[in-house]
Design a protein around this motif. Structure first.
Motif, PDB file in Angstrom:
ATOM      1  N   ARG A   1       0.936  -1.404  -0.109  1.00 41.50           N
ATOM      2  CA  ARG A   1       0.107  -0.195  -0.022  1.00 41.50           C
ATOM      3  C   ARG A   1       0.763   1.178   0.018  1.00 41.50           C
ATOM      4  O   ARG A   1       1.791   1.472   0.680  1.00 41.50           O
ATOM      5  N   THR A   2       0.452   2.252  -0.823  1.00 42.87           N
ATOM      6  CA  THR A   2       1.093   3.436  -0.759  1.00 42.87           C
ATOM      7  C   THR A   2       0.016   4.650  -0.230  1.00 42.87           C
ATOM      8  O   THR A   2      -0.839   4.822  -0.556  1.00 42.87           O
ATOM      9  N   LYS A   3       0.797   5.104   1.173  1.00 41.08           N
ATOM     10  CA  LYS A   3      -0.357   5.950   1.823  1.00 41.08           C
ATOM     11  C   LYS A   3       0.202   7.368   1.275  1.00 41.08           C
ATOM     12  O   LYS A   3       1.150   7.838   1.171  1.00 41.08           O
ATOM     13  N   LEU A   4      -0.899   7.897   0.755  1.00 36.76           N
ATOM     14  CA  LEU A   4      -1.089   9.522   0.262  1.00 36.76           C
ATOM     15  C   LEU A   4      -1.520  10.425   1.352  1.00 36.76           C
ATOM     16  O   LEU A   4      -2.455  10.050   2.039  1.00 36.76           O
TER      17      LEU A   4
ATOM     18  N   MET B   1      -2.634  11.523  -7.470  1.00 32.36           N
ATOM     19  CA  MET B   1      -1.765  10.678  -8.033  1.00 32.36           C
ATOM     20  C   MET B   1      -2.281  10.539  -9.349  1.00 32.36           C
ATOM     21  O   MET B   1      -3.698  10.164  -9.619  1.00 32.36           O
TER      22      MET B   1
ATOM     23  N   ASP C   1       4.648   5.698 -12.868  1.00 34.32           N
ATOM     24  CA  ASP C   1       3.285   5.326 -12.114  1.00 34.32           C
ATOM     25  C   ASP C   1       2.455   5.096 -13.389  1.00 34.32           C
ATOM     26  O   ASP C   1       2.417   5.792 -14.162  1.00 34.32           O
TER      27      ASP C   1
ATOM     28  N   ARG D   1       0.475  -1.759  -6.734  1.00 38.14           N
ATOM     29  CA  ARG D   1       0.349  -1.239  -5.878  1.00 38.14           C
ATOM     30  C   ARG D   1      -1.097  -0.878  -5.585  1.00 38.14           C
ATOM     31  O   ARG D   1      -1.830  -0.967  -6.383  1.00 38.14           O
ATOM     32  N   ARG D   2      -1.222  -0.459  -4.080  1.00 34.97           N
ATOM     33  CA  ARG D   2      -2.732   0.131  -3.954  1.00 34.97           C
ATOM     34  C   ARG D   2      -2.449   1.497  -3.191  1.00 34.97           C
ATOM     35  O   ARG D   2      -1.780   1.637  -2.479  1.00 34.97           O
ATOM     36  N   THR D   3      -3.597   2.253  -3.197  1.00 30.97           N
ATOM     37  CA  THR D   3      -3.585   3.452  -2.308  1.00 30.97           C
ATOM     38  C   THR D   3      -4.756   3.163  -1.059  1.00 30.97           C
ATOM     39  O   THR D   3      -4.876   4.222  -0.206  1.00 30.97           O
TER      40      THR D   3
END
Length: 809
Positions: free
Chosen positions: A50-53, A59, A83, A179-181
């Protein structure tokens, strides 16, 4: 509104949002399955990094510029971090160059150069939009040596996608990782909750092929019914009349009738919305003073003095003093040859500053909004845009002001128009102020002569183009400057005027012919000669001498993929106050008083010091139109009326402030086909005919005049809804309906975008359509983020429904 009514509306939102929610789930689950096959074992979302924004981060896909929501692929190299969205991933696996038409056409183009056309997969051409194959080759950057400017980018046979080569913006050395956000399984849970809650919901059944059952006939007992307004005359059509309720007779809770028309994709016109407000004046000078008061702080100082406007004659950008602009709004302006000078401001003040710079007007606009469940930007129950969490980066949906001059009749060139375009969201547009500028008979005669001249020029150009198309030769008039408003008779004469101004001498611009019995004595001369008007300048308030100045610019404005020379309108600037008293030797201040008879009062716009110039510069002149004996006839028409379309004078023709043309969604393919067929008959930047079209609607370079609207119906059987917007009317425009506007009078409109449940699918379709545009296209960027908006709206609705149900128990 009671809790049961709230639950009903939230269920309505969920039901309409479900198709988009299912689309997002299907897209992400498909990518998860692909990843599982590549790894060789079953995967859960929790297994994906997971990519924490941060809440303020947004994005985008580095290839197609669309927003990234949920799953995406990213390069693991720290120095790269390329990306890629899921749509581009799917296109690569299907054998396409990702990003839609631009890359795809590029691939075909170079395959042809290499003599390898047969190697192109039959799947490389995307389908469903109907315009991709018509893109012109000159849109793309082709190397002169015949090699591709960017090497082909392919997915591996196992489905893995390598980071693109450097020419595409990547590093070309690693495989992109999934990946996931969002939190794991968030979309799955949202879909399950939404389907469970709406399982027993009965949606409104609307037969789009039949007339609205709630609408009365347009004539009731021999009297006009203002609840419906005829806007088209299509044969065998049930949608020629538009729903037009009175705001004073409609409650915000009464949305069923509105929904019946909104579900059909029809515009709605709500009358007399200003009658529900406090009556704050929208007079331009009132707005300007309010703007100055809030702009006294240093960071606003420059914007308070001048703004950038568009000159509708050639669609070039000009810089003008705000006060001068508003004087022209009330009194009019004209070019050297007496052709009306039509200027328009867009988004002034910028929507991000609207509430800060004009707080009272911002609050007044929100009070005027009808159907608040749809339009309230902060708490609208059915506005998906209002559901984004606090602290998150939100799209700029307004309010936005549109201030422009107008002209009663269609000029053909230089009309005050918003060209044909299609918004990615729904919108509501309120006409808050209008002013009619009276045009004297002497100027009307000049306009008539110029219209005839321009018509002949158009016919000659079309004839030349037709012959050149046949002979495959360049246009006969290529390279020649256009004759008309854009050119002076001599560049040397311009330089002489400017140099004399810089030396402090009296500026004496000239007018083409004398106006008899005018309050300002003009020297008669031929049309090709300069003209003289004696100008005296009063001293500034601090006693110093006022100076006439402009700031020249050699920059070019890129507008809709076209570049044009910037021109600055000569400004009246001086030390002290913003105003400069420019008075003819023959004209006193008393001649400017409304209510007196005026003949032909003019003031020459100032040629200025230290200004570079060229033959395309033009002298700008302000003008006061012929004023009526009746003082009331010259008053600005901001005020409240009994009904926006009623009149006590039955024989009188009631003109609105603006004329709208809105096309049905189902007519879009035929509209585009017509525009491509007749593109050379339209003009845009610098009044040149259009030679290149990427997308006929999204380019925003076309405007259907009366001739073309008639021809469109004759050739394709397509007719838009056409109606006049009167003072105090709110026009609702559904997403996906191309529309254009022409101002009959000087107008101030304020607009707000929103996203309704009925049209969220259309918003998603348009987002995908914009994604296929070339990278530098002005409509390319995904500013709405409709997928993210839908997810948060569904989440908010599910949470609120459960809370209300629990409290009811």
């Amino acid at each position: 509104m009671d809790d049961s009514a709230k639950i009903e509306r939230l269920l309505y939102l969920l039901y309409n949002a479900l198709p988009v929610l299912r689309h997002i789930y299907k897209e992400q689950s498909s990518e998860l399955d692909t990843e599982a096959k590549m790894r060789g074992y079953q995967l859960q979302e929790i297994n994906i990094t997971r990519t924490k924004l941060d809440g303020s981060e947004r994005m985008y896909c580095d290839n197609c510029n669309t927003s990234i929501v949920g799953f995406y692929r990213s390069c693991p190299n720290l120095g790269c971090s390329y990306d890629l969205c899921l749509a581009c991933c799917q296109e690569l696996r299907n054998g396409c160059q990702p990003g839609g038409v631009e890359a795809e056409t590029l691939r075909e183009q170079f395959a042809e150069k290499d003599g390898n056309q047969d190697s192109i997969s039959s799947k490389t051409r995307t389908e469903g939009y109907g315009w991709e194959s018509q893109l012109l080759p000159n849109v793309f950057d082709v190397q002169t040596d015949g090699t591709s400017p960017s090497p082909e980018w392919r997915a591996n046979s196992d489905g893995n996608i390598p980071c693109p080569p450097k020419q595409h913006g990547g590093c070309g050395t690693a495989l992109l990782e999934l990946r996931r956000t969002f939190k794991a399984d968030w979309v799955v849970k949202l879909l399950k909750n939404a389907e469970d809650l709406t399982r027993a919901y009965r949606h409104m059944d609307v037969d789009v092929s039949a007339k609205c059952s709630l609408c009365w006939p347009n004539l009731v007992e021999g009297k006009s019914n203002y609840e419906v307004r005829q806007a088209a005359s299509r044969d065998d059509a049930q949608d020629n009349f538009l729903y037009s309720p009175n705001a004073l007779d409609t409650s915000d809770d009464e949305v069923e009738h509105f929904q019946r028309h909104w579900l059909r994709g029809e515009p709605v016109i709500v009358r007399n919305v200003l009658d529900r407000t406090s009556g704050l004046s929208w007079e331009p000078m009132v707005m300007w003073r309010a703007f100055r008061e809030t702009g006294s702080r240093m960071k606003y100082k420059e914007e308070t003095r001048s703004v950038k406007a568009i000159d509708c004659f050639d669609w070039c950008e000009v810089e003008i003093n705000i006060h001068q602009f508003f004087v022209g709004y009330l009194e009019g302006r004209m070019h050297k040859d007496r052709w009306p000078e039509i200027l328009k401001l867009k988004d002034w003040p910028s929507s991000t500053w609207f509430e800060e710079r004009l707080p009272r007007h911002g609050a007044e606009f929100l009070r005027a909004l009808p159907y608040r469940d749809y339009t309230d930007p902060k708490s609208g129950l059915l506005n998906l845009a209002s559901k984004l969490p606090d602290g998150s980066l939100k799209p700029d949906l307004g309010p936005k002001t549109y201030i422009a001059y107008g002209f009663l009749d269609e000029l053909g060139r230089g009309d005050s128009v918003t060209k044909l375009h299609c918004d990615v969201s729904d919108a509501v547009n309120i006409l808050t102020h209008t002013t009619k500028v009276n045009i004297g008979a002497w100027q009307q005669e000049s306009i008539k002569e110029l219209r005839e001249k321009y018509a002949k020029e158009d016919m000659q150009e079309l004839s030349c183009e037709a012959r050149s198309d046949i002979d495959e030769e360049p246009k006969a008039n290529d390279g020649k400057p256009e004759d008309g408003v854009n050119s002076f008779s001599s560049g040397r004469q311009v330089d002489e005027h400017i140099s004399s101004a810089s030396e402090g001498s009296t500026v004496k611009p000239e007018i083409s012919s004398a106006v008899k019995e005018s309050t300002m004595k003009l020297e008669s001369s031929s049309a090709s000669e300069d003209f003289t008007v004696k100008i005296n300048i009063s001293s500034a308030s601090d006693g110093s001498t006022a100076k006439l100045e402009t700031t020249d610019t050699e920059q070019c404005v890129e507008s809709r993929n076209c570049s044009a020379s910037c021109r600055n309108v000569a400004e009246r600037s001086f030390s002290g106050e913003d105003d400069v008293n420019i008075i003819s030797a023959e004209v006193s201040d008393h001649t400017k008083t409304f209510g007196r008879k005026h003949e032909h009062t003019q003031s020459a716009c100032n040629l200025t010091s230290n200004c570079k110039s060229n033959v395309n510069d033009r002298t700008k002149t302000d003008f006061l139109g012929i004023l009526s004996d009746d003082p009331e006839s010259q008053k600005s028409k901001q005020g409240l009326v009994k009904d926006s379309v009623e009149t006590n004078h039955k024989a009188a023709v009631v003109y609105g402030g603006a004329v709208w043309d809105i096309f049905r969604r189902q007519d879009v393919p035929k509209v585009m086909e017509y525009l491509r067929k007749h593109k050379k008959e339209f003009r845009h930047i610098s009044n040149h005919s259009l030679s290149s079209v990427i997308h006929p609607i999204h380019d925003q370079t076309f405007f259907f005049n009366e001739k073309h609207k008639k021809q469109l119906k004759q050739e394709f059987g397509v007719e838009p809804w056409t109606f006049e917007q009167h003072l105090g009317e709110a026009v609702f425009i559904p997403a996906g309906c191309p529309h254009q506007v022409r101002n009959r009078q000087s107008c101030i409109k304020v607009a707000l975008d929103f996203v309704s449940p009925e049209n969220v699918e259309e918003c998603l379709r348009l987002t995908e359509e914009f994604r296929l545009l070339p990278k530098k296209h002005t409509a390319k960027e995904d500013k709405l983020e409709v997928k993210k908006m839908t997810l948060y709206a569904v989440s908010s609705a599910v949470r609120e429904i459960k809370r209300l149900m629990k409290s009811a128990d």
